[in-house]
Design a protein around this motif. Structure first.
Motif, PDB file in Angstrom:
ATOM      1  N   TYR A 100      39.475  51.179  36.239  1.00 31.31           N
ATOM      2  CA  TYR A 100      39.898  52.480  36.238  1.00 31.31           C
ATOM      3  C   TYR A 100      40.685  53.044  34.964  1.00 31.31           C
ATOM      4  CZ  TYR A 100      43.675  49.837  37.995  1.00 31.31           C
ATOM      5  OH  TYR A 100      44.843  48.898  38.236  1.00 31.31           O
ATOM      6  N   TRP A 198      50.269  57.363  37.277  1.00 33.73           N
ATOM      7  CA  TRP A 198      49.195  56.504  37.660  1.00 33.73           C
ATOM      8  C   TRP A 198      48.328  55.752  36.582  1.00 33.73           C
ATOM      9  CZ3 TRP A 198      46.620  54.978  41.940  1.00 33.73           C
ATOM     10  CH2 TRP A 198      45.247  54.581  41.597  1.00 33.73           C
ATOM     11  N   GLY A 199      48.208  54.521  36.829  1.00 32.97           N
ATOM     12  CA  GLY A 199      47.490  53.600  35.742  1.00 32.97           C
ATOM     13  C   GLY A 199      48.316  53.315  34.514  1.00 32.97           C
ATOM     14  N   MET A 200      49.645  53.624  34.770  1.00 36.68           N
ATOM     15  CA  MET A 200      50.608  53.077  33.765  1.00 36.68           C
ATOM     16  C   MET A 200      51.434  52.020  34.522  1.00 36.68           C
ATOM     17  SD  MET A 200      53.454  55.745  32.182  1.00 36.68           S
ATOM     18  CE  MET A 200      54.971  55.215  32.787  1.00 36.68           C
ATOM     19  N   SER A 319      55.975  41.625  41.547  1.00 37.23           N
ATOM     20  CA  SER A 319      55.415  40.476  42.554  1.00 37.23           C
ATOM     21  C   SER A 319      53.966  40.625  42.647  1.00 37.23           C
ATOM     22  CB  SER A 319      56.269  41.092  43.965  1.00 37.23           C
ATOM     23  OG  SER A 319      57.792  40.655  43.831  1.00 37.23           O
ATOM     24  N   ARG A 320      53.444  41.623  42.194  1.00 37.07           N
ATOM     25  CA  ARG A 320      51.939  41.642  42.660  1.00 37.07           C
ATOM     26  C   ARG A 320      51.209  40.909  41.771  1.00 37.07           C
ATOM     27  NH1 ARG A 320      50.559  47.839  41.955  1.00 37.07           N
ATOM     28  NH2 ARG A 320      52.674  47.727  43.044  1.00 37.07           N
ATOM     29  N   ARG A 325      44.719  37.844  43.191  1.00 35.88           N
ATOM     30  CA  ARG A 325      43.504  38.698  42.925  1.00 35.88           C
ATOM     31  C   ARG A 325      43.065  38.985  41.505  1.00 35.88           C
ATOM     32  NH1 ARG A 325      47.578  39.841  45.526  1.00 35.88           N
ATOM     33  NH2 ARG A 325      48.370  41.418  44.057  1.00 35.88           N
ATOM     34  N   TYR A 326      44.078  38.752  40.555  1.00 32.66           N
ATOM     35  CA  TYR A 326      43.739  39.089  39.114  1.00 32.66           C
ATOM     36  C   TYR A 326      44.756  38.417  38.472  1.00 32.66           C
ATOM     37  CZ  TYR A 326      46.943  42.868  40.139  1.00 32.66           C
ATOM     38  OH  TYR A 326      48.419  43.277  40.822  1.00 32.66           O
TER      39      TYR A 326
ATOM     40  N   VAL B  40      44.385  50.338  45.027  1.00 40.50           N
ATOM     41  CA  VAL B  40      45.607  50.506  45.703  1.00 40.50           C
ATOM     42  C   VAL B  40      45.878  49.515  46.654  1.00 40.50           C
ATOM     43  CG1 VAL B  40      47.344  51.969  46.748  1.00 40.50           C
ATOM     44  CG2 VAL B  40      45.672  53.067  45.204  1.00 40.50           C
ATOM     45  N   LEU B  42      44.440  46.717  46.626  1.00 36.56           N
ATOM     46  CA  LEU B  42      44.532  45.430  46.008  1.00 36.56           C
ATOM     47  C   LEU B  42      45.874  45.366  45.215  1.00 36.56           C
ATOM     48  CD1 LEU B  42      40.834  45.400  44.894  1.00 36.56           C
ATOM     49  CD2 LEU B  42      41.858  43.866  46.555  1.00 36.56           C
ATOM     50  N   ALA B  43      46.727  46.154  45.071  1.00 36.96           N
ATOM     51  CA  ALA B  43      47.794  46.570  44.349  1.00 36.96           C
ATOM     52  C   ALA B  43      47.245  46.043  42.829  1.00 36.96           C
ATOM     53  CB  ALA B  43      48.927  45.315  44.741  1.00 36.96           C
ATOM     54  N   MET B  44      46.456  46.638  42.449  1.00 29.20           N
ATOM     55  CA  MET B  44      46.040  46.497  41.077  1.00 29.20           C
ATOM     56  C   MET B  44      47.145  47.269  40.184  1.00 29.20           C
ATOM     57  SD  MET B  44      42.961  45.339  40.730  1.00 29.20           S
ATOM     58  CE  MET B  44      41.502  45.858  39.922  1.00 29.20           C
ATOM     59  N   PRO B  45      47.207  46.647  38.775  1.00 28.46           N
ATOM     60  CA  PRO B  45      48.537  47.290  38.118  1.00 28.46           C
ATOM     61  C   PRO B  45      48.185  48.652  37.949  1.00 28.46           C
ATOM     62  CG  PRO B  45      47.519  45.041  37.288  1.00 28.46           C
ATOM     63  CD  PRO B  45      46.662  45.404  38.187  1.00 28.46           C
ATOM     64  N   GLY B  46      49.399  49.467  37.749  1.00 22.99           N
ATOM     65  CA  GLY B  46      49.396  50.871  37.539  1.00 22.99           C
ATOM     66  C   GLY B  46      48.896  51.794  38.705  1.00 22.99           C
ATOM     67  N   THR B  47      48.409  51.250  39.690  1.00 24.42           N
ATOM     68  CA  THR B  47      48.315  51.975  40.892  1.00 24.42           C
ATOM     69  C   THR B  47      49.473  52.306  41.523  1.00 24.42           C
ATOM     70  OG1 THR B  47      47.881  50.116  42.235  1.00 24.42           O
ATOM     71  CG2 THR B  47      45.908  50.991  41.101  1.00 24.42           C
ATOM     72  N   LEU B  48      49.214  53.597  42.274  1.00 22.42           N
ATOM     73  CA  LEU B  48      50.565  53.990  43.112  1.00 22.42           C
ATOM     74  C   LEU B  48      50.027  54.649  44.448  1.00 22.42           C
ATOM     75  CD1 LEU B  48      51.821  56.418  40.409  1.00 22.42           C
ATOM     76  CD2 LEU B  48      52.833  54.334  40.810  1.00 22.42           C
ATOM     77  N   PRO B  49      51.151  54.436  45.304  1.00 21.84           N
ATOM     78  CA  PRO B  49      50.958  54.945  46.640  1.00 21.84           C
ATOM     79  C   PRO B  49      51.077  56.412  46.985  1.00 21.84           C
ATOM     80  CG  PRO B  49      53.103  54.134  46.586  1.00 21.84           C
ATOM     81  CD  PRO B  49      52.435  53.863  45.175  1.00 21.84           C
ATOM     82  N   PRO B  87      49.182  42.335  49.197  1.00 23.72           N
ATOM     83  CA  PRO B  87      48.890  42.275  47.798  1.00 23.72           C
ATOM     84  C   PRO B  87      50.195  42.648  46.770  1.00 23.72           C
ATOM     85  CG  PRO B  87      47.216  43.494  49.228  1.00 23.72           C
ATOM     86  CD  PRO B  87      48.337  43.161  50.038  1.00 23.72           C
ATOM     87  N   LYS B  88      50.885  43.483  47.252  1.00 22.70           N
ATOM     88  CA  LYS B  88      52.126  44.036  46.419  1.00 22.70           C
ATOM     89  C   LYS B  88      53.228  43.011  46.091  1.00 22.70           C
ATOM     90  CE  LYS B  88      52.736  48.006  48.240  1.00 22.70           C
ATOM     91  NZ  LYS B  88      51.471  48.318  49.300  1.00 22.70           N
ATOM     92  N   GLY B  89      53.195  41.934  47.160  1.00 23.10           N
ATOM     93  CA  GLY B  89      54.380  41.145  47.175  1.00 23.10           C
ATOM     94  C   GLY B  89      55.562  42.003  47.971  1.00 23.10           C
TER      95      GLY B  89
END
Lengths: 483, 481
Positions: A100, A198-200, A319-320, A325-326, B40, B42-49, B87-89
């Motif tokens: 994304y 978002w995305g940052m 922590s993520r 996962r990646y 979100v 998967l707590a991918m970097p930069g995603t937000l709730p 996922p987010k820890g």
């Protein structure tokens, strides 16, 4: 072409003096030839850039009126770019390709910007010298023995070396303004919530804000207009109209009340820097502004407060990165704990680990009240200082950083490094917009003047900076070796 | 020594919102692993709730249903711990400022009495994913479909004094959330999970004993069993001079045993702090009032109404009002047949047994309320006996049509015709001279018992269709002659 401002480039594209493809090729060529000296890019996206440039040329031919259509830019490698590796300056994400785009990337893409690549940065935006990047340090184009500042050091060096006309950046405690000062650029950190996060990739969520590094206030205004938007994907994004930031640029600043905080001119400020900043303030007075002595009494608490809140938030935000996962995962983990320990141990650098440890400590049972809660209380006091000040003045002016660019390795003590942000951090704690603009040289290195405004007063900051830049030519100075 | 048990519950209620608490992913159960997990989740970097407003609505409805304080401002916090299915820890939850404050409910006990159980608070939080430890060759698989599913965690005061009371409370909460339609109540899919805090103290003592927490019980039966097991264990320990250690325990329903998982000393420091990615949840009186208007009738009120307007016993009213589907079914049958008591008996009796045995939900019951009402009408007007009614019921369950159709087709109509009955009675008397002789010689006290033989014989001839009351009268008359 690389000497031209954004507005000039946009005009050239519309006049068909050159195409976006030609302009993009020109910058890609410069990056190829010159970035070996600076290490300002982590990833250069040549093919995609040319693809985007071709699309922009078609759009321009079809009558696209976006002022940024076809203009090449660079993104700090903290912004996720779909299909393009996004590292955040860390080994942890050396293999990470997001599916994304960050909203910033999407907005600028929609405006027709061409992405040249992703710029170097302090690891996870933690640093003030760009020495913590896993991808190597970035050199200051003004003096390659010196740091460019950080954490947006790659964006600053790239724009200062004219490898890109403008670059995106982020600022958590000064990460846009301090490199702007050290590299002779105009850098804006807007109000918290003005630009979507978002995305940052998050460092400290309540402080992080996207912005730009550019060569003038005018270029900055063009960029901000395209980047800012309300974003339903970011709960802290503010639903507020985005004005035309170029509209107020020509306004005269006669009668403007500028507050000069005495706490920003105390111990620790380099004499030469102080001199240049005072000259700049005198220049503003000459332009008709009224100077008002003010006090921001809790200024001395800003750095310690920041170094509780920012690490606390980062300790959870990071922590993520657990190898599940990646991102980086250690070889042959023996069990879950081993995987966590080694993946994180190998993936993160020392400054990141230091801040995770500090933040974890500050949030621990028995310490939370003494550190985190207390820091939040002081944060409110710091905000109140500004609110009081803005009852008397329109804008606050002072130095951006205590001194000019320093040599690599000069600040090995973390606390000495943290003091780099002594004038910028309070703005983040309060969520206010801040702008740094060049105001002369000391030892042939640039000095930054900082302007701080009330909430959503970006247009006013840009107006003051623009009027200053009309009256002076500090922002036109470029490093000696740039052709 | 006599001991008193003290129990408090922590109940996790999975909300049946369409999407997750902080992302747009579906919450449907049973999809292929990780197909309902967005960047979100998967707590991918930069995603937000971004918080799901529907979940707030559900939480407020729940708060109103348990007579609780609704907090117009609540705050999400991060609860930090590492686990592969988190996922987010950190888990986003509420602690210092939950959406639902103190409340209370009134539960019905087996002896017909009611008891008040206080609610400490209820908060919104996200569920974790699932770790799958089998079939991965020594590794673990992670399924994040469930990660981010909204939960309400309800924390009660330690007001329950026995396993039975705890289960009654659990059932009561189950009936509330299903009545509100905010949770599907499917325990087998983990839609409701119970943590039970248990301690014992000498009867009369006010100070609470040291408690243990048995986690993740997902059926009422397991819950009851686990509590009894733990109470027994604690009393054994104390009576043999030992001390209870504050610890978390895991109950195994297959072996009916429990074991200690971790003690208080090993308990984690979750380092809660307000989530900076989310704003406080704020709403006004108008919003709460609007939802109050939308509240469906709750089991407590329904129970009372069933007693008042249908004349049911407290026990029957409770059994019928607790489940939304059952209550609706009962009302339809009672109104259609005009025989609420018969309706209650059939629904809590034969119908419940049949549903239970075939594991059929009331919503999928092959006998419609109209059909059952039809049966009850024929029973009430004497067309069939209760014995025949059971036969008709079975036929209706098998899909043979309405009660009237079954009665007609199978010729089950009760024989009340005096002529026909007299003929049958005459035949039996003629063919049983010895029994008639005995009956006539027996004294009054023994006669009713001996009458059974003749009734049985006539029922045999009539294939059970003889109207028992009419038959009795005729038999008595004939045998007296």
């Amino acid at each position: 072409m690389h000497k031209l401002s954004l507005a000039e480039l946009a005009k050239g594209l519309r006049d068909k003096s050159y195409s976006s493809v030609e302009l993009t090729e020109h910058y890609l060529d410069r990056i190829k030839r010159l970035d070996g000296n600076y290490n300002s890019f982590i990833t250069v996206t040549e093919e995609r850039a040319l693809e985007q440039a071709r699309a922009a040329d078609q759009a321009l031919a079809a009558g696209n009126t976006s002022p940024l259509c076809g203009v090449p830019i660079a993104h700090k490698d903290i912004f996720c770019t779909a299909g393009v590796k996004t590292t955040c300056g860390s080994r942890m994400l050396d293999n990470f390709v997001p599916p994304y785009d960050a909203t910033v990337v999407e907005n600028l893409g929609r405006a027709g910007c061409v992405t040249l690549g992703k710029t170097n940065m302090d690891e996870f935006a933690m640093g003030s010298s760009n020495e913590t990047s896993y991808f190597g340090l970035v050199k200051n184009p003004w003096d390659t023995n010196c740091v460019p500042g950080g954490s947006s050091g790659g964006s600053a060096a790239a724009v200062a070396a004219q490898l890109a006309p403008v670059a995106t950046a982020t600022d958590t405690g000064g990460s846009i303004r301090q490199p702007a000062a050290l590299c002779g650029l105009t850098g804006l950190k807007p109000t918290y919530g003005r630009i979507s996060r978002w995305g940052m990739i998050a460092f400290a969520s309540s402080l992080d804000q996207a912005g730009t590094l550019a060569r003038s206030a005018e270029d900055t205004a063009l960029m901000l207009g395209a980047m800012a938007s309300f974003d339903p994907k970011d709960s802290t994004s503010v639903d507020k109209d985005v004005p035309d930031y170029t509209a107020a640029l020509p306004d005269k600043i006669a009668g403007l009340k500028i507050g000069i905080p005495k706490e920003y001119f105390g111990e620790g400020l380099n004499a030469g820097t102080e001199q240049r900043v005072k000259e700049a303030i005198a220049e503003l007075e000459k332009l008709g502004a009224t100077l008002v002595d003010i006090s921001l009494p809790h200024t001395h608490l800003a750095v310690p407060t920041y170094y509780v809140i920012a690490p606390a938030e980062c300790s959870a935000n990071l922590s993520r990165f657990d190898g599940v996962r990646y991102g980086h995962r250690c070889d042959d983990p023996q069990d879950l704990l081993d995987m966590y320990c080694r993946s994180r141990g190998e993936g993160f650098g020392n400054e990141v680990k230091r801040r995770i440890l500090v933040g974890t400590y500050a949030l621990s049972a028995g310490y939370y009240d003494a550190y985190y809660r207390k820091a939040q209380q002081i944060r409110r006091l710091i905000k109140q200082d500004f609110m009081e000040a803005f009852k008397q003045v329109d804008v606050i002016a002072g130095p951006t950083a205590p001194s000019v660019a320093f040599p690599f390795g000069a600040k090995k003590d973390p606390v000495a490094m943290y003091m780099e942000d002594i004038y910028t951090i309070a703005t983040n704690l309060a969520g206010l917009p801040g702008l740094s603009l060049p105001c002369g040289l000391v030892d042939d290195k640039p000095v930054g003047l900082q302007l701080i405004g009330g909430y959503f007063e970006e247009a006013r900051l840009l107006n003051v900076a623009h009027q200053f830049q009309l009256a002076t030519d500090h922002h036109r100075h470029t490093p000696a070796n740039i052709d | 020594m006599e001991w008193e048990t003290v129990i408090g519950l922590e109940v996790h209620i999975q909300l049946s919102t369409q999407s997750k608490l902080f992302s747009g992913s579906s919450t449907a159960f049973g999809a292929e692993p990780n197909t309902q997990a967005s960047p979100v989740d998967l707590a991918m970097p930069g995603t937000l709730p971004v918080a799901n407003a529907e979940a707030f609505r559900y939480a407020v409805l729940f708060g109103l249903a348990v007579n609780a304080q609704i907090n117009h401002r609540s705050v999400f916090e991060r609860k930090n711990y590492f686990y592969p299915d988190l996922p987010k820890g950190y888990q986003t939850t509420q602690l210092a400022e939950p959406i639902v404050g103190a409340g209370e409910v009134h539960i019905q006990l087996a002896d017909g009495s009611t008891k008040t159980v206080r609610i400490h608070h209820a908060h919104l939080e996200e569920d974790a994913g699932k770790s799958l430890h089998e079939d991965f060759h020594g590794m673990s698989g992670i399924d994040l479909n469930r990660a981010g599913t909204p939960l309400i965690e309800v924390v009660t005061e330690p007001d329950m004094r026995s396993a039975e009371e705890a289960v009654a409370m659990a059932r009561h909460l189950h009936s509330i959330v299903t009545a509100l339609n905010i949770c599907d109540g499917d325990m087998s899919q983990g839609s409701m999970r119970f943590d039970v805090n248990i301690s014992v103290r000498p009867k009369g003592e006010e100070k609470l004993g040291t408690r243990t927490e048995t986690k993740n019980l997902n059926s009422f039966r397991f819950m009851e069993d686990a509590i009894k097991l733990e109470v027994e264990r604690q009393i054994d320990v104390l009576e043999s001079g030992g001390k209870i250690i504050q610890e978390t325990r895991l109950y195994n329903g297959d072996t009916r045993t429990a074991r200690a998982m971790r003690s208080k000393e090993e308990s984690m420091d979750y380092r809660y702090f307000p989530c900076p990615d989310l704003l406080p949840v704020v709403f006004d009186d108008e919003y709460v009032e609007h939802l109050r208007q939308q509240m469906p009738e709750l089991p407590e009120a329904k129970r009372q109404r069933f007693m008042d307007s249908y004349g049911l016993s407290a026990y029957d009213a409770n059994a019928l009002a607790s489940d939304r589907g059952t209550a609706a079914y009962f009302e339809a049958v009672a109104d259609d047949s005009g025989e609420p008591k018969l309706a209650a008996n059939w629904i809590t009796g034969d119908l419940a047994a049949q549903l239970n045995q075939t594991e059929t939900a009331i919503d999928a019951c092959p006998i419609t309320p109209e059909q059952l009402a039809g049966l009850i009408k024929r029973l009430a007007d004497g067309t069939i006996s209760s014995k025949i009614a059971k036969q008709v019921f079975t036929a209706m369950w098998e899909g043979e049509g309405t009660a009237d159709e079954v009665i007609e087709k199978r010729g089950l109509k009760q024989v009340s015709d005096t002529g026909a009955l007299e003929k049958m009675v005459a035949e039996v008397i003629a063919s049983s001279p010895q029994q008639v002789e005995n009956y006539r010689n027996a004294d009054e006290k023994k006669r009713p018992k001996m009458l059974g033989y003749f009734v049985g014989q006539v029922m045999k001839t009539s294939k059970g269709q003889a109207n028992p009351q009419a038959l009795n009268e005729i038999l008595l008359k004939k045998l007296e002659e």
